[in-house]
Scaffold this motif. Structure first.
Motif, PDB file in Angstrom:
ATOM      1  N   GLU A  99       6.522   0.696  10.408  1.00  0.00           N
ATOM      2  CA  GLU A  99       5.247   0.689  10.292  1.00  0.00           C
ATOM      3  C   GLU A  99       4.546   0.981   9.131  1.00  0.00           C
ATOM      4  OE1 GLU A  99       1.334   0.025  11.360  1.00  0.00           O
ATOM      5  OE2 GLU A  99       3.281  -0.527  12.358  1.00  0.00           O
ATOM      6  N   SER A 100       5.224   2.002   8.323  1.00  0.00           N
ATOM      7  CA  SER A 100       4.752   2.198   7.074  1.00  0.00           C
ATOM      8  C   SER A 100       4.950   1.303   5.956  1.00  0.00           C
ATOM      9  CB  SER A 100       5.558   3.545   6.318  1.00  0.00           C
ATOM     10  OG  SER A 100       5.261   3.741   5.077  1.00  0.00           O
ATOM     11  N   TRP A 101       6.142   0.622   5.726  1.00  0.00           N
ATOM     12  CA  TRP A 101       6.382  -0.739   5.135  1.00  0.00           C
ATOM     13  C   TRP A 101       5.273  -1.819   5.449  1.00  0.00           C
ATOM     14  CZ3 TRP A 101       7.728  -5.402   6.213  1.00  0.00           C
ATOM     15  CH2 TRP A 101       8.040  -6.580   5.011  1.00  0.00           C
ATOM     16  N   ARG A 102       5.030  -2.085   6.771  1.00  0.00           N
ATOM     17  CA  ARG A 102       4.071  -3.045   6.965  1.00  0.00           C
ATOM     18  C   ARG A 102       2.900  -2.872   6.438  1.00  0.00           C
ATOM     19  NH1 ARG A 102       7.170  -3.356  11.709  1.00  0.00           N
ATOM     20  NH2 ARG A 102       5.926  -1.679  12.977  1.00  0.00           N
ATOM     21  N   GLN A 103       2.317  -1.623   6.526  1.00  0.00           N
ATOM     22  CA  GLN A 103       1.081  -1.188   5.898  1.00  0.00           C
ATOM     23  C   GLN A 103       0.966  -1.320   4.360  1.00  0.00           C
ATOM     24  OE1 GLN A 103       1.004   2.855   7.548  1.00  0.00           O
ATOM     25  NE2 GLN A 103      -0.126   2.253   9.363  1.00  0.00           N
ATOM     26  N   MET A 104       1.910  -0.889   3.836  1.00  0.00           N
ATOM     27  CA  MET A 104       2.097  -1.069   2.471  1.00  0.00           C
ATOM     28  C   MET A 104       2.110  -2.303   1.851  1.00  0.00           C
ATOM     29  SD  MET A 104       1.896   2.025   0.987  1.00  0.00           S
ATOM     30  CE  MET A 104       0.826   2.385   2.302  1.00  0.00           C
ATOM     31  N   LYS A 105       2.767  -3.324   2.356  1.00  0.00           N
ATOM     32  CA  LYS A 105       2.680  -4.689   2.196  1.00  0.00           C
ATOM     33  C   LYS A 105       1.511  -5.269   2.417  1.00  0.00           C
ATOM     34  CE  LYS A 105       5.271  -8.775   2.494  1.00  0.00           C
ATOM     35  NZ  LYS A 105       6.569  -9.504   3.250  1.00  0.00           N
ATOM     36  N   LYS A 106       0.692  -5.232   3.495  1.00  0.00           N
ATOM     37  CA  LYS A 106      -0.603  -5.662   3.784  1.00  0.00           C
ATOM     38  C   LYS A 106      -1.512  -5.130   2.664  1.00  0.00           C
ATOM     39  CE  LYS A 106      -4.237  -5.784   7.490  1.00  0.00           C
ATOM     40  NZ  LYS A 106      -4.351  -5.230   8.655  1.00  0.00           N
ATOM     41  N   LEU A 107      -1.454  -3.894   2.373  1.00  0.00           N
ATOM     42  CA  LEU A 107      -2.516  -3.336   1.412  1.00  0.00           C
ATOM     43  C   LEU A 107      -2.242  -3.962   0.000  1.00  0.00           C
ATOM     44  CD1 LEU A 107      -3.150   0.573   0.921  1.00  0.00           C
ATOM     45  CD2 LEU A 107      -2.419  -0.849  -1.196  1.00  0.00           C
ATOM     46  N   ALA A 108      -1.011  -4.130  -0.306  1.00  0.00           N
ATOM     47  CA  ALA A 108      -0.643  -4.903  -1.576  1.00  0.00           C
ATOM     48  C   ALA A 108      -1.183  -6.132  -1.636  1.00  0.00           C
ATOM     49  CB  ALA A 108       0.690  -4.793  -1.741  1.00  0.00           C
ATOM     50  N   ARG A 109      -1.005  -7.077  -0.542  1.00  0.00           N
ATOM     51  CA  ARG A 109      -1.507  -8.304  -0.360  1.00  0.00           C
ATOM     52  C   ARG A 109      -3.058  -8.456  -0.541  1.00  0.00           C
ATOM     53  NH1 ARG A 109       2.619 -11.505   3.537  1.00  0.00           N
ATOM     54  NH2 ARG A 109       4.126 -12.253   1.929  1.00  0.00           N
ATOM     55  N   THR A 110      -3.710  -7.544   0.012  1.00  0.00           N
ATOM     56  CA  THR A 110      -5.121  -7.577   0.458  1.00  0.00           C
ATOM     57  C   THR A 110      -5.771  -6.980  -1.078  1.00  0.00           C
ATOM     58  OG1 THR A 110      -4.863  -7.081   2.681  1.00  0.00           O
ATOM     59  CG2 THR A 110      -7.026  -6.756   1.870  1.00  0.00           C
ATOM     60  N   HIS A 111      -5.429  -5.876  -1.355  1.00  0.00           N
ATOM     61  CA  HIS A 111      -6.108  -5.153  -2.430  1.00  0.00           C
ATOM     62  C   HIS A 111      -5.773  -5.256  -3.578  1.00  0.00           C
ATOM     63  CE1 HIS A 111      -8.674  -3.295   0.702  1.00  0.00           C
ATOM     64  NE2 HIS A 111      -7.581  -3.172   1.281  1.00  0.00           N
ATOM     65  N   LEU A 112      -4.148  -5.623  -3.850  1.00  0.00           N
ATOM     66  CA  LEU A 112      -3.832  -5.746  -5.242  1.00  0.00           C
ATOM     67  C   LEU A 112      -3.378  -7.086  -5.704  1.00  0.00           C
ATOM     68  CD1 LEU A 112      -1.344  -2.325  -5.286  1.00  0.00           C
ATOM     69  CD2 LEU A 112      -3.735  -2.689  -5.627  1.00  0.00           C
ATOM     70  N   LEU A 113      -2.589  -7.886  -4.731  1.00  0.00           N
ATOM     71  CA  LEU A 113      -2.075  -9.213  -5.285  1.00  0.00           C
ATOM     72  C   LEU A 113      -2.644 -10.385  -4.928  1.00  0.00           C
ATOM     73  CD1 LEU A 113       1.590  -7.634  -5.276  1.00  0.00           C
ATOM     74  CD2 LEU A 113       0.130  -8.017  -7.221  1.00  0.00           C
ATOM     75  N   SER A 114      -3.816 -10.264  -4.194  1.00  0.00           N
ATOM     76  CA  SER A 114      -4.431 -11.370  -3.782  1.00  0.00           C
ATOM     77  C   SER A 114      -4.720 -12.419  -4.786  1.00  0.00           C
ATOM     78  CB  SER A 114      -5.695 -11.049  -2.711  1.00  0.00           C
ATOM     79  OG  SER A 114      -6.824 -10.563  -3.720  1.00  0.00           O
ATOM     80  N   SER A 115      -4.957 -13.598  -4.527  1.00  0.00           N
ATOM     81  CA  SER A 115      -5.285 -14.615  -5.695  1.00  0.00           C
ATOM     82  C   SER A 115      -6.538 -14.211  -6.201  1.00  0.00           C
ATOM     83  CB  SER A 115      -5.258 -16.041  -5.022  1.00  0.00           C
ATOM     84  OG  SER A 115      -6.419 -16.100  -4.022  1.00  0.00           O
ATOM     85  N   GLN A 116      -7.528 -13.857  -5.574  1.00  0.00           N
ATOM     86  CA  GLN A 116      -8.925 -13.490  -6.016  1.00  0.00           C
ATOM     87  C   GLN A 116      -8.499 -12.092  -7.137  1.00  0.00           C
ATOM     88  OE1 GLN A 116     -11.947 -12.339  -3.464  1.00  0.00           O
ATOM     89  NE2 GLN A 116     -13.539 -12.116  -4.899  1.00  0.00           N
ATOM     90  N   ARG A 117      -7.838 -11.135  -6.555  1.00  0.00           N
ATOM     91  CA  ARG A 117      -7.570 -10.113  -7.482  1.00  0.00           C
ATOM     92  C   ARG A 117      -6.803 -10.505  -8.698  1.00  0.00           C
ATOM     93  NH1 ARG A 117      -7.266  -4.713  -7.034  1.00  0.00           N
ATOM     94  NH2 ARG A 117      -7.695  -3.734  -9.343  1.00  0.00           N
ATOM     95  N   VAL A 118      -5.832 -11.281  -8.519  1.00  0.00           N
ATOM     96  CA  VAL A 118      -5.064 -11.796  -9.794  1.00  0.00           C
ATOM     97  C   VAL A 118      -5.864 -12.456 -10.740  1.00  0.00           C
ATOM     98  CG1 VAL A 118      -3.180 -13.337 -10.574  1.00  0.00           C
ATOM     99  CG2 VAL A 118      -2.803 -11.819  -8.629  1.00  0.00           C
ATOM    100  N   LYS A 119      -6.710 -13.196 -10.212  1.00  0.00           N
ATOM    101  CA  LYS A 119      -7.541 -14.011 -11.038  1.00  0.00           C
ATOM    102  C   LYS A 119      -8.705 -13.035 -11.848  1.00  0.00           C
ATOM    103  CE  LYS A 119     -10.946 -18.124 -10.986  1.00  0.00           C
ATOM    104  NZ  LYS A 119     -11.617 -19.053 -10.497  1.00  0.00           N
ATOM    105  N   SER A 120      -8.943 -12.036 -11.151  1.00  0.00           N
ATOM    106  CA  SER A 120     -10.116 -11.148 -11.658  1.00  0.00           C
ATOM    107  C   SER A 120      -9.748 -10.332 -13.139  1.00  0.00           C
ATOM    108  CB  SER A 120     -10.516 -10.364 -10.874  1.00  0.00           C
ATOM    109  OG  SER A 120      -9.739  -9.155 -10.480  1.00  0.00           O
TER     110      SER A 120
END
Length: 502
Positions: free
Chosen positions: A122-143
């Motif tokens: 569960e901890s791993w799943r939460q970290m992966k979701k957080l990274a994809r949503t807040h750190l490595l999304s296409s919008q975030r990369v572009k910003s």
């Protein structure tokens, strides 16, 4: 005949059929292809001191694309064929979603609080979701394009300055390593990181690659863990951990103040974002400092060496293939219309540059062996029984050389990707430099935009050649033996500034 006995005949027959089938499976499991091994150490002697992905590739040619190795007490399944990898991921991805437990993995995962090295749960799943949503999304990369553009400008100035001294020869390997460290530390940790801290972070990143291939006795021979103490391995690993602890203590303290007082909720950098998320009640779980350290450590370790290695291989292959260099530069000349700096908005139009990079990572995947997985329970692969807690190693380097999928695989030919839908995002199992399945690297888009914008500007601003007296034949293409397969020989080149007013 007794009706009860009559009814029992099919059941008895089915029972014996199951027994026979289990016996066949058991016999087949015992015959899983495996090189001859020595008592106690197993097959370790065949791998120590070697370039691991090459040694495993060589063994697979003799013993098959699905091969069992006995590394001390650890059963390790090596997959060197895309077809088998596809079967594993499609049928058993969840069963092989975890990482092996080891003292090194605990350190690299910051006590199981990251994405890359932590066990599945569960901890791993939460970290992966957080990274994809807040750190490595296409919008975030572009910003973060402004930060990348700023670092690219500094890189071009550094190359020009280095070339103006002495005989004009620069060590591009060292410059690229410094540049990638600057880019990653700025985007992950912020612009306040000092030169000394950047040097240390680069050093720790390189050390992690070596540690991943280091033998800790406890991992392979649990009863001999005292040898790790005797030989100083435990102390070295503890020193490595302490350096990260001290760094993060200072970094979090600095960013904790900056996030609240200076940038508030609009903090651009990953560390500031993560610290702000600690106060976000809608997150759904408690984000601890160890989670933040684990995620930041992933970005640094996974980002610096892989990105730097790919850029270095790209420039090496351009020098070795001047006709390819010309095609890339011709495309840039047509698209740039005289601008001094190529912006990220133009990258989508640089089709030849993109297929060139694909060809580089086909032949030189930065992580030739995907990080090991481990089976959570017994399963079957290719009809063989695979026991619980069997390690799985996928040789992505071998996939790029499989003649069943690539025509003339040893040739460097970017054109093979023209009119092709083959991509590195995990759907094509014969081209998985960023991994595959649940454990695929979530930062691939982040890495690729850094690689593309850097190469585009280096080739747009300079013409490149080998130093006088050095020829292509003098270029050694052997890799380092660590987890990241950077080129062992440093790349020294002569850059000559070109006019951008075409």
């Amino acid at each position: 005949m007794n009706p009860t006995l009559l009814a029992a005949i099919p059941i008895i027959y089915f029972f014996f059929l199951l027994l026979a089938r289990r016996k066949v499976i058991s016999q087949k499991a015992a015959l899983l292809p495996s090189p001859p091994r020595l008592p106690f150490i197993g097959n370790l002697h065949q791998l120590l001191g070697s370039i691991l992905h090459r040694s495993l590739y060589k063994l697979s040619k003799k013993h098959g694309p699905l091969m069992l190795l006995h590394l001390g007490a650890v059963r390790t399944l090596v997959v060197s064929c895309p077809k088998i990898a596809e079967e594993v991921i499609r049928n058993n991805d969840l069963l092989f979603a975890t990482r092996p437990k080891s003292k090194l993995m605990d350190v690299l995962s910051y006590n199981k609080n990251d994405i890359a090295f932590a066990q599945y749960g569960e901890s791993w799943r939460q970290m992966k979701k957080l990274a994809r949503t807040h750190l490595l999304s296409s919008q975030r990369v572009k910003s973060m394009s402004f930060d990348r553009a700023e670092e690219v400008s500094l890189l071009l100035e550094k190359v020009a300055d280095a070339a103006s001294r002495g005989n004009g020869v620069i060590c591009l390997t060292e410059i690229l390593n410094s540049y990638v460290t600057n880019v990653l530390t700025k985007m992950v940790l912020g612009s306040w990181i000092t030169k000394e801290k950047k040097t240390l972070l680069s050093k720790l990143s390189h050390e992690s690659s070596d540690l991943l291939h280091k033998v800790f006795f406890e991992d392979f021979f649990p009863n001999l863990k005292w040898l790790d103490v005797l030989w100083g391995s435990d102390r070295k690993l503890e020193d490595y951990k302490n350096k990260w602890d001290a760094l993060f203590e200072e970094i979090i303290k600095n960013h904790g103040h900056e996030s609240k007082v200076v940038n508030g909720k609009n903090n651009t950098y990953f560390m500031g974002t993560l610290l702000d998320l600690q106060n976000d009640s809608s997150l759904g779980f408690v984000l601890t400092n160890d989670h933040i350290r684990g995620l930041a450590m992933d970005m640094i370790i996974a980002g610096i060496d892989t990105t730097f290695a790919t850029l270095d291989w790209c420039m090496t292959e351009l020098i070795r293939n001047p006709e390819v260099m010309k095609k890339v530069k011709d495309e840039l000349r047509k698209m740039t219309h005289g601008e001094d700096i190529i912006s990220e908005e133009l990258l989508g139009q640089l089709s030849y540059l993109k297929v060139f990079i694909k060809e580089v990572i086909r032949l030189h995947p930065p992580a030739p062996l995907l990080l090991p997985r481990e089976s959570l329970q017994e399963c079957q692969i290719q009809g063989y029984n695979i026991p619980k807690q069997t390690r799985l190693v996928i040789n992505a380097w071998a996939f790029g050389r499989d003649k069943s999928y690539w025509e003339a695989p040893e040739q460097f030919k970017p054109e093979r990707f023209f009119d092709s839908t083959v991509d590195y995002k995990g759907k094509d199992f014969y081209f998985i430099p960023f991994g595959v399945g649940r454990r695929i690297c979530p930062g691939m888009d982040f890495a690729m935009v850094v690689i593309e914008i850097t190469l585009a500007n280096l080739l747009h601003r300079f013409d490149w050649s080998l130093p006088s007296g050095i020829t292509i034949k003098d270029m050694d293409m052997v890799e380092h033996g660590g987890a990241i397969a950077s080129r062992k020989q440093k790349l020294e080149l002569v850059p000559i500034a070109t006019s951008c007013k075409f």
